[in-house]
Design a protein around this motif. Structure first.
Motif, PDB file in Angstrom:
ATOM      1  N   ALA A 198      29.966  76.576  83.719  1.00  0.00           N
ATOM      2  CA  ALA A 198      30.269  77.508  82.630  1.00  0.00           C
ATOM      3  C   ALA A 198      30.838  76.769  81.423  1.00  0.00           C
ATOM      4  O   ALA A 198      30.501  77.072  80.275  1.00  0.00           O
ATOM      5  CB  ALA A 198      31.259  78.570  83.108  1.00  0.00           C
ATOM      6  N   LYS A 199      31.657  75.758  81.670  1.00  0.00           N
ATOM      7  CA  LYS A 199      32.242  74.995  80.568  1.00  0.00           C
ATOM      8  C   LYS A 199      31.174  74.198  79.823  1.00  0.00           C
ATOM      9  O   LYS A 199      31.214  74.092  78.595  1.00  0.00           O
ATOM     10  CB  LYS A 199      33.343  74.074  81.093  1.00  0.00           C
ATOM     11  CG  LYS A 199      34.560  74.862  81.531  1.00  0.00           C
ATOM     12  CD  LYS A 199      35.650  73.971  82.045  1.00  0.00           C
ATOM     13  CE  LYS A 199      36.822  74.857  82.433  1.00  0.00           C
ATOM     14  NZ  LYS A 199      38.026  74.107  82.668  1.00  0.00           N
ATOM     15  N   PHE A 220      25.345  78.910  92.482  1.00  0.00           N
ATOM     16  CA  PHE A 220      25.939  79.123  91.161  1.00  0.00           C
ATOM     17  C   PHE A 220      25.535  78.001  90.223  1.00  0.00           C
ATOM     18  O   PHE A 220      25.177  78.239  89.071  1.00  0.00           O
ATOM     19  CB  PHE A 220      27.469  79.193  91.276  1.00  0.00           C
ATOM     20  CG  PHE A 220      28.158  79.278  89.944  1.00  0.00           C
ATOM     21  CD1 PHE A 220      28.172  80.464  89.229  1.00  0.00           C
ATOM     22  CD2 PHE A 220      28.775  78.169  89.399  1.00  0.00           C
ATOM     23  CE1 PHE A 220      28.790  80.543  87.994  1.00  0.00           C
ATOM     24  CE2 PHE A 220      29.394  78.241  88.164  1.00  0.00           C
ATOM     25  CZ  PHE A 220      29.407  79.429  87.469  1.00  0.00           C
ATOM     26  N   PHE A 221      25.576  76.776  90.720  1.00  0.00           N
ATOM     27  CA  PHE A 221      25.201  75.618  89.920  1.00  0.00           C
ATOM     28  C   PHE A 221      23.757  75.736  89.441  1.00  0.00           C
ATOM     29  O   PHE A 221      23.452  75.507  88.279  1.00  0.00           O
ATOM     30  CB  PHE A 221      25.392  74.335  90.735  1.00  0.00           C
ATOM     31  CG  PHE A 221      24.842  73.115  90.074  1.00  0.00           C
ATOM     32  CD1 PHE A 221      25.475  72.555  88.978  1.00  0.00           C
ATOM     33  CD2 PHE A 221      23.683  72.517  90.541  1.00  0.00           C
ATOM     34  CE1 PHE A 221      24.969  71.435  88.353  1.00  0.00           C
ATOM     35  CE2 PHE A 221      23.169  71.391  89.931  1.00  0.00           C
ATOM     36  CZ  PHE A 221      23.809  70.849  88.835  1.00  0.00           C
ATOM     37  N   LEU A 222      22.860  76.110  90.336  1.00  0.00           N
ATOM     38  CA  LEU A 222      21.452  76.233  89.976  1.00  0.00           C
ATOM     39  C   LEU A 222      21.228  77.332  88.943  1.00  0.00           C
ATOM     40  O   LEU A 222      20.455  77.155  88.000  1.00  0.00           O
ATOM     41  CB  LEU A 222      20.601  76.472  91.216  1.00  0.00           C
ATOM     42  CG  LEU A 222      20.545  75.304  92.201  1.00  0.00           C
ATOM     43  CD1 LEU A 222      19.787  75.707  93.465  1.00  0.00           C
ATOM     44  CD2 LEU A 222      19.904  74.084  91.568  1.00  0.00           C
ATOM     45  N   VAL A 223      21.919  78.452  89.116  1.00  0.00           N
ATOM     46  CA  VAL A 223      21.796  79.548  88.153  1.00  0.00           C
ATOM     47  C   VAL A 223      22.342  79.107  86.794  1.00  0.00           C
ATOM     48  O   VAL A 223      21.737  79.366  85.748  1.00  0.00           O
ATOM     49  CB  VAL A 223      22.527  80.811  88.658  1.00  0.00           C
ATOM     50  CG1 VAL A 223      22.627  81.864  87.568  1.00  0.00           C
ATOM     51  CG2 VAL A 223      21.811  81.375  89.877  1.00  0.00           C
ATOM     52  N   ALA A 237      20.234  78.797  83.312  1.00  0.00           N
ATOM     53  CA  ALA A 237      20.652  79.467  82.077  1.00  0.00           C
ATOM     54  C   ALA A 237      20.776  78.466  80.939  1.00  0.00           C
ATOM     55  O   ALA A 237      20.349  78.724  79.814  1.00  0.00           O
ATOM     56  CB  ALA A 237      21.981  80.191  82.303  1.00  0.00           C
ATOM     57  N   MET A 238      21.345  77.296  81.236  1.00  0.00           N
ATOM     58  CA  MET A 238      21.515  76.281  80.197  1.00  0.00           C
ATOM     59  C   MET A 238      20.157  75.795  79.698  1.00  0.00           C
ATOM     60  O   MET A 238      19.947  75.627  78.500  1.00  0.00           O
ATOM     61  CB  MET A 238      22.328  75.102  80.722  1.00  0.00           C
ATOM     62  CG  MET A 238      22.703  74.134  79.630  1.00  0.00           C
ATOM     63  SD  MET A 238      24.096  73.114  80.039  1.00  0.00           S
ATOM     64  CE  MET A 238      23.290  71.755  80.846  1.00  0.00           C
ATOM     65  N   PHE A 239      19.214  75.584  80.599  1.00  0.00           N
ATOM     66  CA  PHE A 239      17.896  75.134  80.176  1.00  0.00           C
ATOM     67  C   PHE A 239      17.179  76.202  79.354  1.00  0.00           C
ATOM     68  O   PHE A 239      16.456  75.884  78.416  1.00  0.00           O
ATOM     69  CB  PHE A 239      17.050  74.699  81.363  1.00  0.00           C
ATOM     70  CG  PHE A 239      17.524  73.414  81.972  1.00  0.00           C
ATOM     71  CD1 PHE A 239      17.764  72.296  81.196  1.00  0.00           C
ATOM     72  CD2 PHE A 239      17.756  73.331  83.325  1.00  0.00           C
ATOM     73  CE1 PHE A 239      18.219  71.113  81.746  1.00  0.00           C
ATOM     74  CE2 PHE A 239      18.211  72.149  83.885  1.00  0.00           C
ATOM     75  CZ  PHE A 239      18.445  71.035  83.101  1.00  0.00           C
ATOM     76  N   CYS A 240      17.393  77.468  79.688  1.00  0.00           N
ATOM     77  CA  CYS A 240      16.798  78.544  78.886  1.00  0.00           C
ATOM     78  C   CYS A 240      17.386  78.549  77.486  1.00  0.00           C
ATOM     79  O   CYS A 240      16.672  78.707  76.498  1.00  0.00           O
ATOM     80  CB  CYS A 240      17.034  79.898  79.550  1.00  0.00           C
ATOM     81  SG  CYS A 240      16.055  80.143  81.041  1.00  0.00           S
ATOM     82  N   ILE A 241      18.698  78.353  77.388  1.00  0.00           N
ATOM     83  CA  ILE A 241      19.353  78.290  76.084  1.00  0.00           C
ATOM     84  C   ILE A 241      18.820  77.097  75.303  1.00  0.00           C
ATOM     85  O   ILE A 241      18.509  77.194  74.124  1.00  0.00           O
ATOM     86  CB  ILE A 241      20.886  78.205  76.242  1.00  0.00           C
ATOM     87  CG1 ILE A 241      21.426  79.525  76.788  1.00  0.00           C
ATOM     88  CG2 ILE A 241      21.555  77.866  74.910  1.00  0.00           C
ATOM     89  CD1 ILE A 241      22.873  79.465  77.235  1.00  0.00           C
TER      90      ILE A 241
END
Length: 120
Positions: free
Chosen positions: A57-58, A5-8, A12-16
């Protein structure tokens, strides 16, 4: 499961980040001036995520709120002063969380910088 979950979440954060910054962010930015910087950030986040599975997520939500108003400039991390109410204290941002983690990472990096790194 937590690590996955952390890696996903990180991906996602790096893509954003890539979209918000127009691709200006890059890995190993401090490779020459402070080679341990990225590993220090990674380690601190992993330490916190192991006890707080909701943290990725936060952090992503915090980043979204930062990018939404005036671009991805970290302004949501600034504290209010006597004469200026910071973005962090605006009504839509009062429910954000994870500032403690960001502050801890910042303190660790600053301590390391004062000892052995030269950051621009």
């Amino acid at each position: 499961m937590k690590m996955r979950f952390f890696l996903v979440a990180c991906l996602a954060m790096f893509c954003i980040l890539e979209v918000c910054q127009g691709g200006n962010l890059r890995k190993q930015f401090y490779k020459k001036t402070c080679p341990q910087a990225e590993q220090m950030v990674r380690t601190k986040i992993q330490e916190h995520v192991s006890g707080r599975s909701d943290l990725p997520a936060k952090l992503i939500r915090m980043h979204f709120h930062d990018c939404f108003v005036r671009g991805c400039d970290g302004s949501v991390l600034l504290d209010s002063t006597a004469t200026n109410t910071a973005e962090k204290d605006a009504i839509p941002n009062l429910s954000l969380a994870g500032f403690d983690v960001i502050d801890e990472i910042k303190e660790a990096l600053e301590a390391k910088m004062s000892r052995s790194c030269i950051l621009c």
